[in-house]
Design an enzyme around this catalytic site. Sequence first.
Site, PDB file in Angstrom:
ATOM      1  N   HIS A   1       0.829  -1.215   0.000  1.00 19.01           N
ATOM      2  CA  HIS A   1       0.000   0.000   0.000  1.00 19.01           C
ATOM      3  C   HIS A   1       0.860   1.259   0.000  1.00 19.01           C
ATOM      4  CE1 HIS A   1      -3.550  -2.430   1.920  1.00 19.01           C
ATOM      5  NE2 HIS A   1      -3.204  -2.863   0.727  1.00 19.01           N
TER       6      HIS A   1
ATOM      7  N   HIS B   1      -9.125  -1.997  -5.480  1.00 16.73           N
ATOM      8  CA  HIS B   1      -8.068  -2.327  -4.525  1.00 16.73           C
ATOM      9  C   HIS B   1      -7.050  -3.277  -5.158  1.00 16.73           C
ATOM     10  CE1 HIS B   1      -6.039  -2.570  -0.709  1.00 16.73           C
ATOM     11  NE2 HIS B   1      -5.891  -3.862  -0.943  1.00 16.73           N
TER      12      HIS B   1
ATOM     13  N   ASP C   1      -3.114  -2.637  -5.218  1.00 16.52           N
ATOM     14  CA  ASP C   1      -2.099  -3.625  -4.842  1.00 16.52           C
ATOM     15  C   ASP C   1      -1.102  -3.857  -5.977  1.00 16.52           C
ATOM     16  OD1 ASP C   1      -2.848  -4.141  -2.243  1.00 16.52           O
ATOM     17  OD2 ASP C   1      -3.898  -6.004  -2.699  1.00 16.52           O
TER      18      ASP C   1
ATOM     19  N   HIS D   1      -0.446 -10.969  -5.262  1.00 16.76           N
ATOM     20  CA  HIS D   1       0.941 -10.610  -4.972  1.00 16.76           C
ATOM     21  C   HIS D   1       1.939 -11.605  -5.574  1.00 16.76           C
ATOM     22  CE1 HIS D   1      -0.759  -7.669  -2.313  1.00 16.76           C
ATOM     23  NE2 HIS D   1      -1.303  -8.586  -1.544  1.00 16.76           N
TER      24      HIS D   1
END
Length: 307
Positions: free
Chosen positions: A78, A241, A245, A268
Amino acid sequence: MLKQRTLKTLTRAVGVGLHSGQRVEITLRPAQPDTGIVFRRVDLPQPVDIPVSALAVTDTRMASTISHGQAKVHTVEHLMSACAGLGVDNLYVDITAEEVPILDGSAASFVFLLQSAGIEMQNAPRRFIRVLKPVEIRQGEGTNVKWARLAPYHGYQLSFEIEFSHPAVDSTGQRVLFDMSTGSYSKDIARARTFGFTKDVEMMRANGLALGGGLDNAIVMDDYKVLNAGGLRYDDEFVKHKILDAMGDLYLLGKPLLAAYSAFRSGHALNNLLLRELLDHPEAWDVVTFDDDKKAPQGFAQLARAW
């Protein structure tokens, strides 16, 4: 010349780690040109610097973790996203525990911190990694497929599609396209919060995760609906979001990208594999600077706060 940027002065924040639940203080400090972004574990007997890079990422379960030796910093995405969105190249992040504070679950608080400190131009050219050939990572097949891709583009564009098969998510937009040249990161992306499901909380906490999570720093859903009293900040907050990310994960490359990123159900782990795949193919990228601001992609020559 399109110049590198750092902060004018230092700024601080205190919070808790989303997964560790530990109290943590971060101090964001200006850094010299070509420093990059460096996390510094100042709580250790001997402070340890952890410069960001795609190869410094050592764990991607529920967050992006970077390491140097035994020293780690969890959940950097973030803050890294805010740096990418505001064009901050050089920064020291002093941190007193092993996880970046979650604050409100989005990047908005980090945007506020960076902007309150002020963005300063530096007398050194900003270096971009320009993608010359498409690079892609795919995993799974059929209904389990997920993928992420980088393709040549004169600018920075991100496209993301999610698929959660959950009533609260299905009723919102599940695909979003964001372009740095036409959109406003601060307004369009930065306020999108991380999200989770109550059915997963017990499993996560049993594995030492989400110990600091709650309704004040995440969107929380039961089997049917969003539990947060204020509802969603954007109609498509979930997928936004994921863009947030991705911007943070990709900025771990250490330089801003000139590329079009597109992804389906990525996260991720896949984002980091994509960066490593890019680095493994030196013919697929080069490093460029812009001596003339007018030749830079639209939006990149503006001051960070104008975005």
